[in-house]
Design an enzyme around this catalytic site. Structure first.
Site, mmCIF file in Angstrom:
data_model
loop_
_atom_site.group_PDB
_atom_site.id
_atom_site.type_symbol
_atom_site.label_atom_id
_atom_site.label_comp_id
_atom_site.label_asym_id
_atom_site.label_seq_id
_atom_site.Cartn_x
_atom_site.Cartn_y
_atom_site.Cartn_z
ATOM 1 N N SER A 27 0.836 -1.198 0.000
ATOM 2 C CA SER A 27 0.000 0.000 0.000
ATOM 3 C C SER A 27 0.877 1.257 0.000
ATOM 4 O O SER A 27 1.653 1.476 -0.922
ATOM 5 C CB SER A 27 -0.952 -0.039 1.192
ATOM 6 O OG SER A 27 -1.919 0.968 1.112
ATOM 7 N N ASP A 54 3.738 24.473 -0.679
ATOM 8 C CA ASP A 54 5.105 24.393 -1.208
ATOM 9 C C ASP A 54 5.747 23.029 -0.922
ATOM 10 O O ASP A 54 6.938 22.927 -0.667
ATOM 11 C CB ASP A 54 5.977 25.505 -0.629
ATOM 12 C CG ASP A 54 6.113 25.430 0.899
ATOM 13 O OD1 ASP A 54 5.327 24.690 1.534
ATOM 14 O OD2 ASP A 54 7.005 26.105 1.445
ATOM 15 N N HIS A 90 -7.261 -5.449 -1.006
ATOM 16 C CA HIS A 90 -6.077 -4.628 -0.775
ATOM 17 C C HIS A 90 -5.034 -5.326 0.111
ATOM 18 O O HIS A 90 -3.843 -5.007 0.031
ATOM 19 C CB HIS A 90 -6.507 -3.309 -0.132
ATOM 20 C CG HIS A 90 -5.422 -2.293 -0.019
ATOM 21 N ND1 HIS A 90 -4.895 -1.642 -1.119
ATOM 22 C CD2 HIS A 90 -4.756 -1.804 1.063
ATOM 23 C CE1 HIS A 90 -3.964 -0.793 -0.714
ATOM 24 N NE2 HIS A 90 -3.866 -0.868 0.599
#
Length: 419
Positions: free
Chosen positions: A140, A342, A395
């Site tokens: 993952s 940023d 998953h």
């Protein structure tokens, strides 16, 4: 000291690393990792495999024996289970350790993303392995970290295995959640089809919570939206069954049972992994602000007053930092992190396109958490990647497949499955 458990020999390691790798003379933190090897092969010069846990904010597994993927890896490798910085025994970030000004805490937590994890791994590799390249298994979010590793220090890697973790290289948080909500809805519909009485059970609990105050064992109020967040588990192999059994024992007469309240608290409390919530959207941030993308993109069908009530998935919302005790100390810092515009780039598309490190990736077609479409775009954009697309597993396939998923990926790198 080495501890022996069935089929495994465990040795703990603690490394001192800079909080900010750009300032190696500044503050330091500890990073913990556990070496695992077959007891019969302790003295052999085996190749290393670094395990990169999912999350963010998740500690490595605590082994009890040589089973599953770990047992398969130990046939040929010495495995290092890394507690990524801030997790487990690696100078943990918790509600108890959150201190200083809000701006200072936000600035500190900005050093806990994938770029810093890779820098830690490289320091550890040089110290532990003498600079010898190692292999990685990224589950993952560990796959996201792998892509950052390939972008920043591919010379440290001999081969990489990724399970459910090929991130979109240019996908923003908005892109991710625009794709995620429809997949969550599909999982919810599948869950309701398998457990047709559970939709009515959720609606009844939601109506109960609207009419009266229910306090969880830690004092947090159980709200409808916190109830909805139980759907985070629905992308795992046993998630639907676990949620069903929680709802099956939700009532004692006309009140919510103590067992149900305890299980909700444990499933949604973030006590051991607040970093998961604090940094969750920032793992998609490269430049622009995430600005609470999951909250902004929440479809009306997931509203608290909608019926049937739909559980949500792997989304983090601003209200969690007000309503969940373990997250409240991070409230202001989380707002600063969500507004930050940023963020440095995590991936280098040019370097990734020229990658020569062999990468074998399992892409789960029905994955609720990591979009298959974005994963395949990345597989095509990164050199050396061989992707295996499957809907046999959810998953957590690497964990529940008994080693079969990892075996397939290792065989792919060896050339068994061809290009």
């Amino acid at each position: 000291m080495t501890v022996l458990l069935p089929g495994v020999a465990l040795t703990d390691h603690v490394f001192t690393v800079p909080l900010d790798h750009a300032d190696p003379g500044g503050e330091t933190i500890e990073v913990f990792a556990r070496e695992v090897v077959d007891p019969a092969r302790q003295g052999e010069d085996l190749p290393w495999m670094l395990f990169l846990q999912g999350g963010p904010g998740g500690k490595s597994p605590r082994p009890t024996g040589a089973d599953g993927w770990l047992g398969h890896a130990l046939r040929t490798h010495r495995v290092l289970l890394l507690d990524q910085r801030g997790t487990g025994r690696s100078t943990p970030v918790t509600a108890d350790t959150a201190s200083g000004t809000d701006a200072g805490l936000a600035a500190r937590l900005a050093h806990f993303r994938a770029d810093a994890i890779v820098a830690d791994a490289e320091l550890i590799r040089r110290e532990l392995c003498g600079g010898r390249p190692w292999e990685t298994l990224g589950q993952s979010y560990g796959g996201f970290v792998t892509l950052t590793y390939l972008s920043r220090a591919p010379e440290g890697l001999a081969a990489c295995y990724v399970t459910g973790g090929l991130a979109g290289l240019a996908a923003s948080a908005d892109d991710v959640y625009a794709r995620t909500y429809p997949r969550v809805r599909a999982k919810v519909e599948r869950y309701f089809a398998h457990h047709p009485g559970d939709s009515a059970r959720l609606d009844a609990i939601a109506d109960h919570l609207r009419d009266r105050e229910v306090l969880l064992p830690d004092g947090d109020r159980l709200t409808v939206r916190r109830l909805q967040s139980l759907g985070m588990c629905l992308g795992m192999s046993d998630g639907a069954a676990r949620l069903h059994w929680m709802l099956d024992e939700a009532w004692t007469g006309d009140r919510l049972s103590d067992l149900f309240q305890y299980e909700v608290m444990m499933a949604t409390g973030f006590v051991g992994n607040p970093l998961y919530a604090v940094l969750h959207e920032s793992i998609y941030a490269q430049g622009g602000a995430t600005a609470w993308a999951a909250h902004r993109l929440l479809p009306e069908e997931f509203a608290e007053d909608a019926r049937p009530l739909l559980p949500t998935g792997e989304m983090i919302y601003p209200w969690m930092f007000d309503e969940i005790a373990a997250l409240r100390p991070f409230r202001a810092a989380a707002e600063i992190i969500a507004a930050r515009s940023d963020w440095p780039a995590l991936y280098d598309p040019v370097r990734l396109a020229d990658n020569r490190v062999p990468v074998a990736a399992a892409v789960y077609y029905d994955d609720m958490y990591v979009d298959e479409g974005l994963s395949m775009e990345t597989a095509r954009a990164v050199g050396g990647v061989r992707a295996w697309v499957t809907n046999e597993w959810e998953h957590d396939g690497v964990r529940v497949s008994g080693g079969r998923v990892l075996a397939r990926l290792m065989e792919t790198v060896k050339g068994v499955h061809g290009p």
